[in-house]
Design an enzyme around this catalytic site. Sequence first.
Site, PDB file in Angstrom:
ATOM      1  N   CYS A  54      20.209 -21.010  67.461  1.00 51.76           N
ATOM      2  CA  CYS A  54      19.934 -20.017  68.494  1.00 51.76           C
ATOM      3  C   CYS A  54      18.613 -19.306  68.197  1.00 51.76           C
ATOM      4  CB  CYS A  54      21.059 -19.001  68.559  1.00 51.76           C
ATOM      5  SG  CYS A  54      22.621 -19.666  69.169  1.00 51.76           S
ATOM      6  N   GLU A  56      17.950 -16.187  68.196  1.00 56.54           N
ATOM      7  CA  GLU A  56      18.127 -15.027  67.325  1.00 56.54           C
ATOM      8  C   GLU A  56      18.053 -15.430  65.853  1.00 56.54           C
ATOM      9  OE1 GLU A  56      20.639 -14.229  71.064  1.00 56.54           O
ATOM     10  OE2 GLU A  56      20.239 -15.939  69.767  1.00 56.54           O
ATOM     11  N   ARG A  82      13.376 -14.661  83.058  1.00 58.58           N
ATOM     12  CA  ARG A  82      13.897 -13.959  84.228  1.00 58.58           C
ATOM     13  C   ARG A  82      15.244 -13.282  83.980  1.00 58.58           C
ATOM     14  NH1 ARG A  82      11.158 -18.489  86.612  1.00 58.58           N
ATOM     15  NH2 ARG A  82      12.962 -19.799  86.287  1.00 58.58           N
ATOM     16  N   CYS A  88      25.154 -14.749  71.444  1.00 59.51           N
ATOM     17  CA  CYS A  88      26.452 -15.409  71.432  1.00 59.51           C
ATOM     18  C   CYS A  88      27.307 -14.837  70.291  1.00 59.51           C
ATOM     19  CB  CYS A  88      26.290 -16.921  71.287  1.00 59.51           C
ATOM     20  SG  CYS A  88      25.695 -17.458  69.663  1.00 59.51           S
ATOM     21  N   CYS A  91      25.968 -15.588  66.749  1.00 61.87           N
ATOM     22  CA  CYS A  91      24.777 -14.786  66.409  1.00 61.87           C
ATOM     23  C   CYS A  91      25.152 -13.331  66.187  1.00 61.87           C
ATOM     24  CB  CYS A  91      23.724 -14.909  67.502  1.00 61.87           C
ATOM     25  SG  CYS A  91      22.882 -16.498  67.458  1.00 61.87           S
TER      26      CYS A  91
END
Length: 130
Positions: A54, A56, A82, A88, A91
Site C-alpha cells: 500500500c 502508506e 480526485r 485499509c 495499514c
Amino acid sequence: MEMRDTDRALVQAATAVSKLRCRSQHHTVASAARTADGRVFTGVNVQHAAGGACAELVVIGTAATQGVTALETIVTVADRGREVVAPCDGCRQVLRDYFPELLVIVGPMDALRVVPLGELPAQTGSGSAG
C-alpha cells in the site's frame, strides 16, 4: 479537527504524485505524510499478481530511509487525486504500531477533515486498496 494550510498542502502533494505517477494498474493510490518539522514524504502503492504494498507503507519506508522516526499527518488519494481514502485495515494497524499519535486526513474532497488515527470510522469495504 479543522484543516490547516499545511494539511491542504499535504493533500496537494499526494494529489500531484497521484496525477503524475498513478497511470497504470500497478500504481493506483498515492500517499503523502508530514513530519512535525514540516518535511513531506510521498509514495505510491505497488500492485503485482504476487502481492503488493500500500502507498502508506511505501511512505513509511521512504521516510525511514531519511532517518524519520515520527510522522505527524498522512493522507491517501485515489482516482488520480480526485478522492481521499482512508487507510485499509492492515495499514491502520501498521500506522498505529509505528505512530500511535498520527493524524489522518479523510472525507470528501469538499469537506476534508483531520482525525486522530484511532478515531477513524470502521471500514465497510476494502479500504484504500492501495
